[in-house]
Design an enzyme around this catalytic site. Structure first.
Site, short mmCIF file in Angstrom:
data_model
loop_
_atom_site.label_atom_id
_atom_site.label_comp_id
_atom_site.label_asym_id
_atom_site.label_seq_id
_atom_site.Cartn_x
_atom_site.Cartn_y
_atom_site.Cartn_z
N LYS A 1 0.81 -1.22 0.00
CA LYS A 1 0.00 0.00 0.00
C LYS A 1 0.85 1.28 0.00
O LYS A 1 0.46 2.27 -0.62
CB LYS A 1 -0.98 -0.01 1.17
N ASN B 1 -4.95 2.03 -1.50
CA ASN B 1 -5.36 0.65 -1.72
C ASN B 1 -6.09 0.49 -3.06
O ASN B 1 -6.50 -0.60 -3.41
CB ASN B 1 -6.23 0.13 -0.58
N GLY C 1 -2.46 -2.85 16.12
CA GLY C 1 -1.73 -3.00 14.87
C GLY C 1 -1.03 -1.71 14.50
O GLY C 1 -1.31 -0.65 15.07
N GLY D 1 0.10 -1.31 10.88
CA GLY D 1 0.25 -1.33 9.43
C GLY D 1 -0.57 -0.26 8.74
O GLY D 1 -1.09 0.67 9.37
#
Length: 129
Positions: free
Chosen positions: A56, A77, A116, A118
Protein backbone atom coordinates in the site's frame (compact mmCIF):
# COMPACT_ATOMS: atom_id res chain seq x y z
CA UNK A 1 -7.17 -3.95 -20.33
CA UNK A 2 -6.28 -5.60 -17.05
CA UNK A 3 -7.76 -5.17 -13.58
CA UNK A 4 -6.98 -6.98 -10.36
CA UNK A 5 -5.50 -7.24 -6.91
CA UNK A 6 -1.80 -6.68 -6.18
CA UNK A 7 -0.16 -8.35 -3.21
CA UNK A 8 2.67 -10.63 -2.26
CA UNK A 9 0.61 -13.71 -1.31
CA UNK A 10 -2.97 -13.91 -2.57
CA UNK A 11 -3.99 -17.56 -2.56
CA UNK A 12 -6.57 -16.82 0.16
CA UNK A 13 -8.28 -14.01 -1.79
CA UNK A 14 -11.95 -14.18 -2.75
CA UNK A 15 -11.64 -11.01 -4.87
CA UNK A 16 -11.90 -12.67 -8.31
CA UNK A 17 -15.06 -14.54 -7.25
CA UNK A 18 -16.61 -11.40 -5.76
CA UNK A 19 -15.83 -9.33 -8.86
CA UNK A 20 -17.14 -12.07 -11.13
CA UNK A 21 -20.41 -12.19 -9.18
CA UNK A 22 -20.69 -8.42 -9.69
CA UNK A 23 -20.15 -8.77 -13.46
CA UNK A 24 -16.42 -8.07 -13.74
CA UNK A 25 -14.99 -11.32 -15.10
CA UNK A 26 -11.74 -9.57 -16.08
CA UNK A 27 -10.20 -9.39 -12.58
CA UNK A 28 -6.89 -11.11 -11.82
CA UNK A 29 -4.64 -11.78 -8.86
CA UNK A 30 -1.17 -10.27 -9.26
CA UNK A 31 1.30 -11.84 -6.84
CA UNK A 32 4.54 -9.88 -7.12
CA UNK A 33 7.82 -9.60 -5.28
CA UNK A 34 9.10 -6.13 -4.32
CA UNK A 35 11.71 -6.24 -7.11
CA UNK A 36 8.90 -6.62 -9.69
CA UNK A 37 6.81 -3.59 -8.70
CA UNK A 38 8.35 -0.96 -10.96
CA UNK A 39 7.83 -3.09 -14.05
CA UNK A 40 4.34 -4.08 -12.86
CA UNK A 41 3.15 -0.47 -12.42
CA UNK A 42 4.57 0.42 -15.86
CA UNK A 43 2.40 -2.16 -17.69
CA UNK A 44 0.19 -0.04 -20.00
CA UNK A 45 -2.47 -2.77 -20.14
CA UNK A 46 -3.08 -2.39 -16.41
CA UNK A 47 -5.97 0.04 -15.88
CA UNK A 48 -7.10 -0.47 -12.29
CA UNK A 49 -5.81 -2.32 -9.26
CA UNK A 50 -6.61 -2.90 -5.65
CA UNK A 51 -3.58 -3.16 -3.39
CA UNK A 52 -3.10 -5.27 -0.28
CA UNK A 53 -0.28 -6.37 2.02
CA UNK A 54 2.51 -5.36 1.82
CA UNK A 55 2.34 -2.85 -1.05
CA UNK A 56 0.00 0.00 0.00
CA UNK A 57 2.88 2.43 0.65
CA UNK A 58 4.73 1.35 -2.53
CA UNK A 59 1.53 1.97 -4.47
CA UNK A 60 1.26 5.52 -3.14
CA UNK A 61 4.84 6.18 -4.26
CA UNK A 62 4.00 4.89 -7.76
CA UNK A 63 1.05 7.27 -8.20
CA UNK A 64 1.23 10.42 -10.30
CA UNK A 65 -1.81 11.89 -8.53
CA UNK A 66 -2.81 11.07 -4.95
CA UNK A 67 -6.14 11.88 -3.32
CA UNK A 68 -5.56 14.28 -0.38
CA UNK A 69 -7.06 11.82 2.14
CA UNK A 70 -4.80 9.01 0.91
CA UNK A 71 -1.82 11.39 1.11
CA UNK A 72 -2.69 12.17 4.73
CA UNK A 73 -3.06 8.47 5.56
CA UNK A 74 0.20 7.64 3.79
CA UNK A 75 -0.98 4.77 1.60
CA UNK A 76 -3.36 3.81 -1.19
CA UNK A 77 -5.36 0.65 -1.72
CA UNK A 78 -6.88 1.57 -5.09
CA UNK A 79 -5.15 2.82 -8.23
CA UNK A 80 -6.88 3.88 -11.45
CA UNK A 81 -5.08 4.82 -14.66
CA UNK A 82 -6.55 8.02 -16.17
CA UNK A 83 -5.00 9.61 -19.24
CA UNK A 84 -1.90 7.46 -18.75
CA UNK A 85 -1.34 8.52 -15.13
CA UNK A 86 -1.89 6.54 -11.95
CA UNK A 87 -4.40 8.10 -9.53
CA UNK A 88 -4.32 6.71 -5.99
CA UNK A 89 -7.12 6.50 -3.41
CA UNK A 90 -7.69 4.97 0.00
CA UNK A 91 -11.16 3.41 -0.09
CA UNK A 92 -10.54 1.61 3.22
CA UNK A 93 -11.28 4.96 4.90
CA UNK A 94 -14.76 5.13 3.38
CA UNK A 95 -15.44 1.49 4.20
CA UNK A 96 -14.46 1.95 7.84
CA UNK A 97 -16.52 5.13 8.27
CA UNK A 98 -19.54 3.47 6.58
CA UNK A 99 -19.24 0.46 8.88
CA UNK A 100 -19.27 2.68 11.97
CA UNK A 101 -22.28 4.62 10.69
CA UNK A 102 -24.16 1.49 9.61
CA UNK A 103 -23.59 -0.07 13.04
CA UNK A 104 -24.71 3.13 14.77
CA UNK A 105 -21.35 3.59 16.49
CA UNK A 106 -20.51 7.18 17.42
CA UNK A 107 -16.83 7.61 18.26
CA UNK A 108 -16.89 11.36 18.85
CA UNK A 109 -15.58 12.23 22.32
CA UNK A 110 -14.51 8.60 22.81
CA UNK A 111 -11.09 7.10 23.41
CA UNK A 112 -10.31 4.32 20.95
CA UNK A 113 -7.55 1.75 20.85
CA UNK A 114 -6.14 0.68 17.49
CA UNK A 115 -4.43 -2.69 17.52
CA UNK A 116 -1.73 -3.00 14.87
CA UNK A 117 0.62 -0.62 13.14
CA UNK A 118 0.25 -1.33 9.43
CA UNK A 119 -1.41 0.58 6.62
CA UNK A 120 -4.92 -0.32 7.77
CA UNK A 121 -4.26 1.01 11.26
CA UNK A 122 -3.10 4.32 9.76
CA UNK A 123 -6.36 4.47 7.84
CA UNK A 124 -8.43 3.78 10.96
CA UNK A 125 -6.44 6.41 12.89
CA UNK A 126 -7.24 9.13 10.34
CA UNK A 127 -10.89 8.05 10.14
CA UNK A 128 -11.27 8.18 13.92
CA UNK A 129 -9.80 11.69 14.02
Amino acid sequence: MKFGLLGRTLGHSFSPRIHSALGNTNYELFEREPSQLQEFFADPELQGINITIPYKVNALEACDVVDPRAERIGCVNTMVRKDGKWHGYNTDYDGFVFTLQHAGIDVSSKECIILGDGASSATVHVALE
